[in-house]
Design a protein around this motif. Sequence first.
Motif, PDB file in Angstrom:
ATOM      1  N   ASP A  15       0.802  -1.217   0.000  1.00  0.00           N
ATOM      2  CA  ASP A  15       0.000   0.000   0.000  1.00  0.00           C
ATOM      3  C   ASP A  15       0.837   1.269   0.000  1.00  0.00           C
ATOM      4  O   ASP A  15       0.296   2.373   0.124  1.00  0.00           O
ATOM      5  CB  ASP A  15      -0.986   0.002   1.180  1.00  0.00           C
ATOM      6  CG  ASP A  15      -0.285   0.159   2.512  1.00  0.00           C
ATOM      7  OD1 ASP A  15      -0.962   0.507   3.498  1.00  0.00           O
ATOM      8  OD2 ASP A  15       0.936  -0.075   2.577  1.00  0.00           O
ATOM      9  N   TYR A  16       2.144   1.112  -0.137  1.00  0.00           N
ATOM     10  CA  TYR A  16       3.005   2.292  -0.185  1.00  0.00           C
ATOM     11  C   TYR A  16       4.215   1.931  -1.027  1.00  0.00           C
ATOM     12  O   TYR A  16       4.767   0.837  -0.886  1.00  0.00           O
ATOM     13  CB  TYR A  16       3.435   2.680   1.237  1.00  0.00           C
ATOM     14  CG  TYR A  16       3.814   4.126   1.394  1.00  0.00           C
ATOM     15  CD1 TYR A  16       5.151   4.506   1.426  1.00  0.00           C
ATOM     16  CD2 TYR A  16       2.838   5.117   1.515  1.00  0.00           C
ATOM     17  CE1 TYR A  16       5.492   5.828   1.563  1.00  0.00           C
ATOM     18  CE2 TYR A  16       3.181   6.444   1.658  1.00  0.00           C
ATOM     19  CZ  TYR A  16       4.505   6.797   1.689  1.00  0.00           C
ATOM     20  OH  TYR A  16       4.856   8.118   1.831  1.00  0.00           O
TER      21      TYR A  16
ATOM     22  N   LEU B 102       7.935   3.301  -2.969  1.00  0.00           N
ATOM     23  CA  LEU B 102       9.032   4.255  -2.853  1.00  0.00           C
ATOM     24  C   LEU B 102      10.026   4.036  -3.981  1.00  0.00           C
ATOM     25  O   LEU B 102      10.162   2.925  -4.514  1.00  0.00           O
ATOM     26  CB  LEU B 102       9.770   4.087  -1.519  1.00  0.00           C
ATOM     27  CG  LEU B 102       8.938   4.086  -0.250  1.00  0.00           C
ATOM     28  CD1 LEU B 102       8.537   2.673   0.156  1.00  0.00           C
ATOM     29  CD2 LEU B 102       9.714   4.737   0.896  1.00  0.00           C
TER      30      LEU B 102
ATOM     31  N   PHE C 299      16.576   7.822  -0.293  1.00  0.00           N
ATOM     32  CA  PHE C 299      15.169   7.983  -0.613  1.00  0.00           C
ATOM     33  C   PHE C 299      14.970   9.113  -1.614  1.00  0.00           C
ATOM     34  O   PHE C 299      15.569  10.190  -1.489  1.00  0.00           O
ATOM     35  CB  PHE C 299      14.389   8.256   0.668  1.00  0.00           C
ATOM     36  CG  PHE C 299      12.962   8.656   0.440  1.00  0.00           C
ATOM     37  CD1 PHE C 299      12.570   9.976   0.593  1.00  0.00           C
ATOM     38  CD2 PHE C 299      12.018   7.715   0.078  1.00  0.00           C
ATOM     39  CE1 PHE C 299      11.265  10.347   0.391  1.00  0.00           C
ATOM     40  CE2 PHE C 299      10.707   8.085  -0.131  1.00  0.00           C
ATOM     41  CZ  PHE C 299      10.327   9.397   0.028  1.00  0.00           C
TER      42      PHE C 299
ATOM     43  N   VAL D 130       5.942  -1.492   0.348  1.00  0.00           N
ATOM     44  CA  VAL D 130       5.745  -1.897   1.740  1.00  0.00           C
ATOM     45  C   VAL D 130       4.263  -2.144   1.968  1.00  0.00           C
ATOM     46  O   VAL D 130       3.405  -1.445   1.414  1.00  0.00           O
ATOM     47  CB  VAL D 130       6.300  -0.832   2.710  1.00  0.00           C
ATOM     48  CG1 VAL D 130       5.604   0.500   2.516  1.00  0.00           C
ATOM     49  CG2 VAL D 130       6.194  -1.282   4.147  1.00  0.00           C
TER      50      VAL D 130
ATOM     51  N   TYR E 107       0.864  -2.757   4.589  1.00  0.00           N
ATOM     52  CA  TYR E 107       0.343  -2.122   5.802  1.00  0.00           C
ATOM     53  C   TYR E 107       0.777  -2.853   7.054  1.00  0.00           C
ATOM     54  O   TYR E 107       1.115  -2.253   8.053  1.00  0.00           O
ATOM     55  CB  TYR E 107      -1.188  -2.059   5.728  1.00  0.00           C
ATOM     56  CG  TYR E 107      -1.821  -1.473   6.962  1.00  0.00           C
ATOM     57  CD1 TYR E 107      -2.443  -2.285   7.911  1.00  0.00           C
ATOM     58  CD2 TYR E 107      -1.791  -0.104   7.191  1.00  0.00           C
ATOM     59  CE1 TYR E 107      -3.016  -1.740   9.046  1.00  0.00           C
ATOM     60  CE2 TYR E 107      -2.361   0.445   8.320  1.00  0.00           C
ATOM     61  CZ  TYR E 107      -2.970  -0.377   9.247  1.00  0.00           C
ATOM     62  OH  TYR E 107      -3.533   0.159  10.373  1.00  0.00           O
TER      63      TYR E 107
ATOM     64  N   ALA F 253       5.296  -2.623   8.348  1.00  0.00           N
ATOM     65  CA  ALA F 253       5.834  -1.274   8.248  1.00  0.00           C
ATOM     66  C   ALA F 253       7.352  -1.284   8.145  1.00  0.00           C
ATOM     67  O   ALA F 253       8.032  -1.918   8.931  1.00  0.00           O
ATOM     68  CB  ALA F 253       5.415  -0.464   9.466  1.00  0.00           C
ATOM     69  N   ARG F 254       7.841  -0.586   7.136  1.00  0.00           N
ATOM     70  CA  ARG F 254       9.275  -0.386   6.933  1.00  0.00           C
ATOM     71  C   ARG F 254      10.022  -1.663   6.576  1.00  0.00           C
ATOM     72  O   ARG F 254      11.237  -1.686   6.623  1.00  0.00           O
ATOM     73  CB  ARG F 254       9.908   0.304   8.142  1.00  0.00           C
ATOM     74  CG  ARG F 254       9.342   1.689   8.362  1.00  0.00           C
ATOM     75  CD  ARG F 254      10.057   2.421   9.465  1.00  0.00           C
ATOM     76  NE  ARG F 254       9.509   3.754   9.627  1.00  0.00           N
ATOM     77  CZ  ARG F 254       8.428   4.028  10.338  1.00  0.00           C
ATOM     78  NH1 ARG F 254       7.764   3.072  10.936  1.00  0.00           N
ATOM     79  NH2 ARG F 254       7.984   5.252  10.433  1.00  0.00           N
ATOM     80  N   GLN F 255       9.323  -2.738   6.221  1.00  0.00           N
ATOM     81  CA  GLN F 255       9.979  -3.928   5.680  1.00  0.00           C
ATOM     82  C   GLN F 255       9.803  -3.839   4.173  1.00  0.00           C
ATOM     83  O   GLN F 255       8.798  -4.273   3.627  1.00  0.00           O
ATOM     84  CB  GLN F 255       9.355  -5.197   6.243  1.00  0.00           C
ATOM     85  CG  GLN F 255       9.563  -5.332   7.747  1.00  0.00           C
ATOM     86  CD  GLN F 255       8.882  -6.548   8.322  1.00  0.00           C
ATOM     87  OE1 GLN F 255       8.497  -7.454   7.603  1.00  0.00           O
ATOM     88  NE2 GLN F 255       8.731  -6.578   9.640  1.00  0.00           N
ATOM     89  N   LEU F 256      10.783  -3.251   3.532  1.00  0.00           N
ATOM     90  CA  LEU F 256      10.671  -2.960   2.114  1.00  0.00           C
ATOM     91  C   LEU F 256      10.988  -4.173   1.258  1.00  0.00           C
ATOM     92  O   LEU F 256      11.921  -4.925   1.554  1.00  0.00           O
ATOM     93  CB  LEU F 256      11.621  -1.821   1.733  1.00  0.00           C
ATOM     94  CG  LEU F 256      11.427  -0.492   2.459  1.00  0.00           C
ATOM     95  CD1 LEU F 256      12.374   0.553   1.899  1.00  0.00           C
ATOM     96  CD2 LEU F 256      10.001  -0.009   2.339  1.00  0.00           C
TER      97      LEU F 256
ATOM     98  N   PHE G 189      12.212  -4.793  -2.475  1.00  0.00           N
ATOM     99  CA  PHE G 189      12.846  -4.038  -3.546  1.00  0.00           C
ATOM    100  C   PHE G 189      12.791  -4.784  -4.874  1.00  0.00           C
ATOM    101  O   PHE G 189      12.815  -6.020  -4.908  1.00  0.00           O
ATOM    102  CB  PHE G 189      14.321  -3.791  -3.226  1.00  0.00           C
ATOM    103  CG  PHE G 189      14.579  -2.707  -2.220  1.00  0.00           C
ATOM    104  CD1 PHE G 189      14.574  -2.989  -0.858  1.00  0.00           C
ATOM    105  CD2 PHE G 189      14.847  -1.405  -2.629  1.00  0.00           C
ATOM    106  CE1 PHE G 189      14.820  -1.994   0.076  1.00  0.00           C
ATOM    107  CE2 PHE G 189      15.103  -0.405  -1.699  1.00  0.00           C
ATOM    108  CZ  PHE G 189      15.098  -0.704  -0.353  1.00  0.00           C
TER     109      PHE G 189
END
Lengths: 116, 113
Positions: free
Chosen positions: B31-32, B34, B46, B93, B95, B98-101, B103
């Motif tokens: 849901d996000y 980068l 970033f 990432v 919901y 969180a912050r476990q990307l 790539f």
Amino acid sequence: ETGVTQSPTHLIKTRGQQVTLRCSSQSGHNTVSWYQQALGQGPQFIFQYYREEENGRGNFPPRFSGLQFPNYSSELNVNALELDDSALYLCASSLAGTSGSTGELFFGEGSRLTVL
Amino acid sequence: DQQVKQNSPSLSVQEGRISILNCDYTNSMFDYFLWYKKYPAEGPTFLISISSIKDKNEDGRFTVFLNKSAKHLSLHIVPSQPGDSAVYFCAAVGYRSARQLTFGSGTQLTVLP
């Protein structure tokens, strides 16, 4: 404001040995994540630490372990090294509790490990 | 199984023209999204992000577009500059992570003077 620093920058080990990589998180950040980047690939999530406890783990075997210290610095330990462990190991810090699920991380320059 | 894919390993563009980097994903729980930029011997930095509730986010020369139905996002750089030459990673990432990307494998952008 200091950024994320990692040590050592380069190291060479032989198969079967053990290695410890270190990371100092960015000032004010309380969460540390470790990623492995193999040649030609994107970074792969190993695990994350928050308040000195593991808070999420990727698809890596138990011989990959970590620590987070009260000052939020962190270590990544890899036992019984294999040739495929050769990679760039990236540490990233962030501040938990901000901006919901946003994933902005601040990365260090990485530690390049070569296993012979 | 790669959940985030960047199918173009490299892209060359003339200075001043538009650079378009593409990324596809398979996991509907993301849901996000980068974009990170990486120079040699440096860690990824970033660049820009977008929430799944939006379809466009702009920051100066950089714009990210998200097409949820196609599970596709793209990064537009206009105008491209030689200093933009770097490896660009798309990341996602979920919901509940969180912050476990996750790539993609990256695209090497070269902007030619």
